[in-house]
Design a protein around this motif. Structure first.
Motif, short mmCIF file in Angstrom:
data_model
loop_
_atom_site.label_atom_id
_atom_site.label_comp_id
_atom_site.label_asym_id
_atom_site.label_seq_id
_atom_site.Cartn_x
_atom_site.Cartn_y
_atom_site.Cartn_z
N ALA A 7 0.67 -1.03 0.10
CA ALA A 7 0.14 -0.05 0.11
C ALA A 7 0.69 1.27 -0.01
CB ALA A 7 -0.78 0.05 1.08
N ALA A 8 1.96 1.29 0.36
CA ALA A 8 2.92 2.43 0.53
C ALA A 8 3.43 2.40 -0.78
CB ALA A 8 4.17 2.24 1.51
N ALA A 9 4.06 3.67 -0.82
CA ALA A 9 4.54 4.20 -2.40
C ALA A 9 5.91 4.48 -2.18
CB ALA A 9 3.73 5.30 -2.95
N VAL A 10 6.97 4.10 -3.10
CA VAL A 10 8.18 4.51 -3.09
C VAL A 10 8.07 5.88 -3.17
CG1 VAL A 10 10.32 4.55 -4.55
CG2 VAL A 10 9.23 2.49 -3.82
N ASP A 11 9.19 6.64 -2.38
CA ASP A 11 9.19 8.07 -2.57
C ASP A 11 10.28 8.57 -3.74
OD1 ASP A 11 9.15 10.94 -2.29
OD2 ASP A 11 10.12 10.71 -0.48
N PRO A 12 9.78 8.93 -4.86
CA PRO A 12 10.74 9.32 -5.88
C PRO A 12 11.30 10.77 -5.65
CG PRO A 12 8.59 9.70 -6.80
CD PRO A 12 8.57 9.04 -5.30
N LEU A 13 10.90 11.56 -4.71
CA LEU A 13 11.35 12.84 -4.37
C LEU A 13 12.40 12.93 -3.40
CD1 LEU A 13 7.93 14.96 -4.55
CD2 LEU A 13 9.50 14.00 -6.50
N CYS A 14 12.89 11.79 -2.81
CA CYS A 14 13.97 11.72 -1.88
C CYS A 14 15.25 12.21 -2.44
CB CYS A 14 13.83 10.23 -0.95
SG CYS A 14 14.47 9.00 -2.45
N ALA A 29 16.16 1.43 -18.39
CA ALA A 29 16.72 2.72 -17.77
C ALA A 29 16.21 3.74 -18.42
CB ALA A 29 18.13 2.74 -18.06
N THR A 30 15.72 4.03 -19.53
CA THR A 30 15.20 5.27 -20.25
C THR A 30 13.67 5.30 -19.56
OG1 THR A 30 16.19 4.89 -22.38
CG2 THR A 30 14.31 6.25 -22.28
N GLU A 31 13.09 4.05 -19.36
CA GLU A 31 11.77 4.30 -18.67
C GLU A 31 11.79 4.54 -17.13
OE1 GLU A 31 7.87 1.47 -18.18
OE2 GLU A 31 9.51 0.56 -19.11
N VAL A 32 12.74 4.27 -16.57
CA VAL A 32 13.02 4.81 -15.15
C VAL A 32 13.02 6.28 -15.16
CG1 VAL A 32 14.73 4.68 -13.44
CG2 VAL A 32 13.99 2.48 -14.25
N ILE A 33 13.96 6.82 -16.11
CA ILE A 33 14.38 8.29 -15.92
C ILE A 33 13.00 8.94 -16.40
CG2 ILE A 33 15.56 10.07 -17.59
CD1 ILE A 33 18.04 7.93 -17.76
N THR A 34 12.38 8.38 -17.37
CA THR A 34 10.99 8.93 -17.63
C THR A 34 9.73 8.88 -16.54
OG1 THR A 34 11.12 8.26 -20.28
CG2 THR A 34 8.88 8.53 -19.53
N LEU A 87 10.67 8.99 -13.52
CA LEU A 87 10.88 9.90 -12.40
C LEU A 87 10.75 11.38 -12.66
CD1 LEU A 87 14.60 8.45 -11.68
CD2 LEU A 87 12.65 8.65 -10.07
N VAL A 88 10.89 11.53 -14.05
CA VAL A 88 10.48 12.88 -14.67
C VAL A 88 9.00 12.99 -14.35
CG1 VAL A 88 10.18 14.55 -16.67
CG2 VAL A 88 12.30 13.28 -16.28
N ASN A 89 8.11 12.27 -14.75
CA ASN A 89 6.66 12.22 -14.89
C ASN A 89 6.00 12.27 -13.22
OD1 ASN A 89 5.90 12.28 -17.44
ND2 ASN A 89 6.17 10.05 -17.60
N ARG A 90 7.04 11.74 -12.35
CA ARG A 90 6.48 11.78 -10.97
C ARG A 90 6.95 13.22 -10.20
NH1 ARG A 90 6.09 6.20 -9.23
NH2 ARG A 90 6.02 6.79 -6.97
N GLY A 91 7.80 14.07 -10.92
CA GLY A 91 7.72 15.38 -10.45
C GLY A 91 9.17 15.80 -9.82
N VAL A 92 10.28 14.78 -10.17
CA VAL A 92 11.41 15.24 -9.77
C VAL A 92 12.03 16.47 -10.41
CG1 VAL A 92 13.99 14.34 -9.53
CG2 VAL A 92 12.15 12.73 -9.33
#
Length: 217
Positions: free
Chosen positions: A107-114, A141-146, A148-153
């Motif tokens: 239920a918890a979410a990984v925090d991409p803004l850390c 790797a490209t999907e990871v970067i995408t 992170l960008v979409n998650r507001g980093v």
């Protein structure tokens, strides 16, 4: 018999599952302050990571650290910790990072803004480790970067420490990651900002032979 931490570090899924079944604390720290899930992520052991996540491992605080005084204070909503996500990105385990970002096992979410203990974002960390572990055509790797960008980093953090320092967009242009480049530009990343190597992202796009990805965005 290997401990839970040793099993996680080695990727021994059977042993990890055994310790979980016995009720071992999945958030216990070893002598270095690291939880099993951080060790599993750093080793690229995705199945062990998922097993520990399902068992309730706190992947956002797998190791808490005090940032050095030279790092600017972060907002109160930003986690300052060595996280499972950081462990995966810092060792080039992009498949594990992607499963953490998109995982639905808890239920918890990984925090991409850390931020890591040096104040770097997860996007910066991904880009700094990208050349060592991946080719520019790596879809995971490209999907990871995408993601992170979409998650507001933050988009215009420095990448590469201490020298030369480029923006996230500049580094993506240098690495020829054109999908993320177009996404970054669409979200307002500055293509004309000059960084410590004296080049702008647009310069790097030109040097890489594809300025249209920046100019058309």
């Amino acid at each position: 018999m290997a401990t839970l931490h040793e099993a996680a570090a080695k990727g021994d899924l059977a042993a990890v599952q055994m310790w979980i079944a016995r009720g071992e604390d999945v958030n216990a720290r070893n002598s270095e302050g690291k939880a099993p899930i951080l060790l599993a992520a750093a080793g690229g052991h995705g199945q062990c990571v998922l097993a520990l996540m399902t068992a309730g491992a706190d992947f956002n605080r797998a190791f808490t650290s005090v940032p050095p005084s030279s790092v600017q204070p972060l907002s109160s909503t930003t986690t300052v910790a060595t996280t499972t996500l950081e462990g995966a990105l810092s060792t080039g385990q992009f498949a594990v990072a992607l499963s953490l970002l998109k995982g639905t096992t808890t239920a918890a979410a990984v925090d991409p803004l850390c931020h890591d203990k040096h104040g770097r974002t997860m996007l910066t960390l991904a880009l700094e480790n990208f050349p060592s572990y991946c080719s520019s055509s790596s879809p995971v790797a490209t999907e990871v970067i995408t993601e992170l960008v979409n998650r507001g980093v933050a988009l215009d953090e420095y990448v590469s420490d201490p020298w030369p320092q480029r923006s996230t967009l500049g580094e993506c242009c240098k690495l020829m990651l054109w999908g993320p480049v177009k996404l970054l530009c669409s979200k307002g990343a500055d293509a004309s900002r000059v960084f410590s190597d004296g080049l702008t992202p647009l310069h790097w796009a030109c040097l890489s032979g594809a300025p249209e990805y920046v100019l058309e965005a």
